[in-house]
Design a protein around this motif. Structure first.
Motif, mmCIF file in Angstrom:
data_model
loop_
_atom_site.group_PDB
_atom_site.id
_atom_site.type_symbol
_atom_site.label_atom_id
_atom_site.label_comp_id
_atom_site.label_asym_id
_atom_site.label_seq_id
_atom_site.Cartn_x
_atom_site.Cartn_y
_atom_site.Cartn_z
ATOM 1 N N GLU A 53 0.585 -1.491 -0.034
ATOM 2 C CA GLU A 53 -0.059 0.121 -0.318
ATOM 3 C C GLU A 53 0.521 1.223 0.214
ATOM 4 O OE1 GLU A 53 -3.706 0.369 -0.634
ATOM 5 O OE2 GLU A 53 -3.649 -1.482 -1.423
ATOM 6 N N PRO A 54 2.120 1.085 0.913
ATOM 7 C CA PRO A 54 2.644 2.609 0.944
ATOM 8 C C PRO A 54 3.178 2.750 -0.673
ATOM 9 C CG PRO A 54 3.190 1.333 3.226
ATOM 10 C CD PRO A 54 2.446 0.235 2.061
ATOM 11 N N LEU A 55 3.543 1.119 -0.954
ATOM 12 C CA LEU A 55 4.399 1.662 -2.667
ATOM 13 C C LEU A 55 2.719 2.077 -3.377
ATOM 14 C CD1 LEU A 55 6.341 1.550 -4.320
ATOM 15 C CD2 LEU A 55 6.107 -1.186 -4.634
ATOM 16 N N ARG A 56 2.289 1.768 -3.934
ATOM 17 C CA ARG A 56 1.699 2.220 -5.102
ATOM 18 C C ARG A 56 0.889 3.424 -4.055
ATOM 19 N NH1 ARG A 56 -3.362 -1.988 -3.331
ATOM 20 N NH2 ARG A 56 -2.182 -3.236 -5.038
ATOM 21 N N ALA A 57 1.006 3.825 -3.344
ATOM 22 C CA ALA A 57 0.372 5.250 -3.199
ATOM 23 C C ALA A 57 2.062 6.073 -3.311
ATOM 24 C CB ALA A 57 0.368 5.535 -0.899
ATOM 25 N N ALA A 58 3.036 5.590 -3.343
ATOM 26 C CA ALA A 58 4.401 6.404 -3.533
ATOM 27 C C ALA A 58 4.192 6.282 -5.111
ATOM 28 C CB ALA A 58 5.657 6.285 -3.206
ATOM 29 N N TYR A 59 3.790 4.865 -6.117
ATOM 30 C CA TYR A 59 3.187 5.147 -7.272
ATOM 31 C C TYR A 59 2.657 6.459 -7.992
ATOM 32 C CZ TYR A 59 3.169 3.941 -12.504
ATOM 33 O OH TYR A 59 3.118 3.000 -13.398
ATOM 34 N N PHE A 60 1.490 6.168 -7.508
ATOM 35 C CA PHE A 60 0.136 7.310 -7.748
ATOM 36 C C PHE A 60 0.648 9.095 -7.741
ATOM 37 C CE2 PHE A 60 -2.008 3.127 -7.820
ATOM 38 C CZ PHE A 60 -2.166 3.394 -9.200
ATOM 39 N N ASP A 61 1.481 8.716 -6.434
ATOM 40 C CA ASP A 61 2.024 10.222 -6.025
ATOM 41 C C ASP A 61 2.863 10.931 -7.087
ATOM 42 O OD1 ASP A 61 -0.463 10.093 -4.459
ATOM 43 O OD2 ASP A 61 0.896 10.170 -2.304
ATOM 44 N N GLY A 62 3.390 10.254 -7.375
ATOM 45 C CA GLY A 62 4.091 9.921 -8.820
ATOM 46 C C GLY A 62 6.183 10.624 -7.975
ATOM 47 N N ARG A 63 6.170 9.880 -6.626
ATOM 48 C CA ARG A 63 6.882 9.442 -6.045
ATOM 49 C C ARG A 63 8.254 8.428 -6.084
ATOM 50 N NH1 ARG A 63 5.038 10.292 0.020
ATOM 51 N NH2 ARG A 63 3.651 7.998 -1.018
ATOM 52 N N ILE A 64 7.693 7.178 -7.012
ATOM 53 C CA ILE A 64 8.265 6.821 -7.323
ATOM 54 C C ILE A 64 8.248 6.238 -8.742
ATOM 55 C CG2 ILE A 64 6.891 4.881 -6.870
ATOM 56 C CD1 ILE A 64 9.986 2.998 -5.540
ATOM 57 N N SER A 65 8.761 6.485 -9.255
ATOM 58 C CA SER A 65 9.195 6.362 -11.135
ATOM 59 C C SER A 65 8.857 4.519 -10.964
ATOM 60 C CB SER A 65 10.122 6.271 -12.069
ATOM 61 O OG SER A 65 11.084 5.626 -11.339
ATOM 62 N N ASP A 66 8.344 4.077 -12.415
ATOM 63 C CA ASP A 66 8.152 2.391 -12.829
ATOM 64 C C ASP A 66 8.995 2.049 -12.708
ATOM 65 O OD1 ASP A 66 5.766 3.370 -14.391
ATOM 66 O OD2 ASP A 66 5.960 3.229 -15.941
ATOM 67 N N LEU A 67 10.448 2.889 -13.546
ATOM 68 C CA LEU A 67 11.962 1.701 -13.272
ATOM 69 C C LEU A 67 12.352 1.892 -11.488
ATOM 70 C CD1 LEU A 67 14.881 0.832 -14.239
ATOM 71 C CD2 LEU A 67 15.337 3.373 -13.697
ATOM 72 N N GLY A 68 11.913 2.365 -10.861
ATOM 73 C CA GLY A 68 12.293 2.444 -8.637
ATOM 74 C C GLY A 68 11.116 1.261 -9.082
ATOM 75 N N VAL A 69 9.562 1.035 -9.715
ATOM 76 C CA VAL A 69 9.387 -0.391 -9.076
ATOM 77 C C VAL A 69 9.766 -1.466 -9.447
ATOM 78 C CG1 VAL A 69 7.078 -1.247 -9.158
ATOM 79 C CG2 VAL A 69 6.940 1.436 -8.358
ATOM 80 N N ARG A 70 10.588 -1.179 -10.056
ATOM 81 C CA ARG A 70 10.680 -2.108 -11.442
ATOM 82 C C ARG A 70 12.096 -2.909 -10.726
ATOM 83 N NH1 ARG A 70 7.469 -5.126 -13.278
ATOM 84 N NH2 ARG A 70 6.513 -4.106 -15.081
ATOM 85 N N VAL A 71 12.490 -1.568 -9.519
ATOM 86 C CA VAL A 71 13.831 -2.299 -9.100
ATOM 87 C C VAL A 71 13.476 -2.733 -7.483
ATOM 88 C CG1 VAL A 71 16.120 -0.948 -7.919
ATOM 89 C CG2 VAL A 71 15.439 -0.646 -10.851
ATOM 90 N N LEU A 72 12.456 -2.587 -6.855
ATOM 91 C CA LEU A 72 11.728 -2.938 -5.723
ATOM 92 C C LEU A 72 11.595 -3.825 -6.357
ATOM 93 C CD1 LEU A 72 11.960 -1.994 -2.963
ATOM 94 C CD2 LEU A 72 9.322 -1.006 -3.561
ATOM 95 N N PHE A 73 10.720 -4.157 -7.639
ATOM 96 C CA PHE A 73 10.115 -6.337 -7.941
ATOM 97 C C PHE A 73 11.438 -6.994 -7.502
ATOM 98 C CE2 PHE A 73 5.555 -5.181 -8.301
ATOM 99 C CZ PHE A 73 5.260 -5.253 -7.385
ATOM 100 N N GLY A 74 12.574 -6.309 -8.146
ATOM 101 C CA GLY A 74 13.355 -7.167 -8.834
ATOM 102 C C GLY A 74 14.134 -7.206 -7.141
ATOM 103 N N VAL A 75 14.392 -6.451 -5.998
ATOM 104 C CA VAL A 75 15.245 -6.488 -5.316
ATOM 105 C C VAL A 75 14.126 -7.772 -4.125
ATOM 106 C CG1 VAL A 75 16.102 -5.723 -3.043
ATOM 107 C CG2 VAL A 75 16.008 -4.620 -5.336
ATOM 108 N N VAL A 76 13.468 -7.476 -3.781
ATOM 109 C CA VAL A 76 11.756 -7.978 -3.033
ATOM 110 C C VAL A 76 12.056 -9.797 -3.489
ATOM 111 C CG1 VAL A 76 9.836 -8.759 -2.547
ATOM 112 C CG2 VAL A 76 10.934 -6.301 -2.598
ATOM 113 N N THR A 77 11.873 -9.871 -4.685
ATOM 114 C CA THR A 77 12.610 -11.282 -5.530
ATOM 115 C C THR A 77 13.787 -12.038 -4.909
ATOM 116 O OG1 THR A 77 10.888 -10.252 -6.829
ATOM 117 C CG2 THR A 77 12.347 -12.466 -7.650
ATOM 118 N N VAL A 78 14.670 -11.342 -4.648
ATOM 119 C CA VAL A 78 15.937 -12.179 -4.956
ATOM 120 C C VAL A 78 16.114 -11.857 -3.298
ATOM 121 C CG1 VAL A 78 18.159 -11.633 -4.601
ATOM 122 C CG2 VAL A 78 16.993 -10.885 -6.629
#
Length: 112
Positions: A53-78
């Motif tokens: 939810e905080p990630l979703r809110a940051a994404y929709f508020d423009g505080r994190i980019s598509d690339l930032g979400v992808r990098v975070l998802f990659g780190v979480v997956t690892v």
């Protein structure tokens, strides 16, 4: 155990990169579904720790980019892959210890 986890992480990330490149080039429903399937693991993991939810809110508020979400998802997956490898390795270690202990009480090695 660590080698397998590393190999799985690299493979997952490489597949993710290829799918993301395909998604940006070709807007086919198959590639979109594949992208969503790859994103489901880190999204569920973040949901479990109440981080989605905080990630979703940051994404929709423009505080994190598509690339930032992808990098975070990659780190979480690892992290998830390494935690799973650690848990499976620990379970296998305990099972091996139990089998060897039971065999030593019987007076010989376990049957092959």
């Amino acid at each position: 155990m660590w080698g397998n986890a590393f190999l799985l992480s690299v493979l997952y990330l490489l597949v993710g990169i290829v799918v993301e490149l395909l998604r940006r080039q070709f807007r086919s429903p198959l590639v979109e579904r594949l992208s969503m399937a790859l994103d489901s693991l880190p999204a569920r993991a973040l949901e479990v720790v109440h981080g989605l939810e905080p990630l979703r809110a940051a994404y929709f508020d423009g505080r994190i980019s598509d690339l930032g979400v992808r990098v975070l998802f990659g780190v979480v997956t690892v992290v998830v892959i390494f935690l799973l490898a650690l848990v499976v390795g620990a379970i296998m270690g305990v099972l091996r210890w139990a089998i060897l202990r039971a065999a030593s009480h019987r007076g010989g090695p376990p049957p092959a």
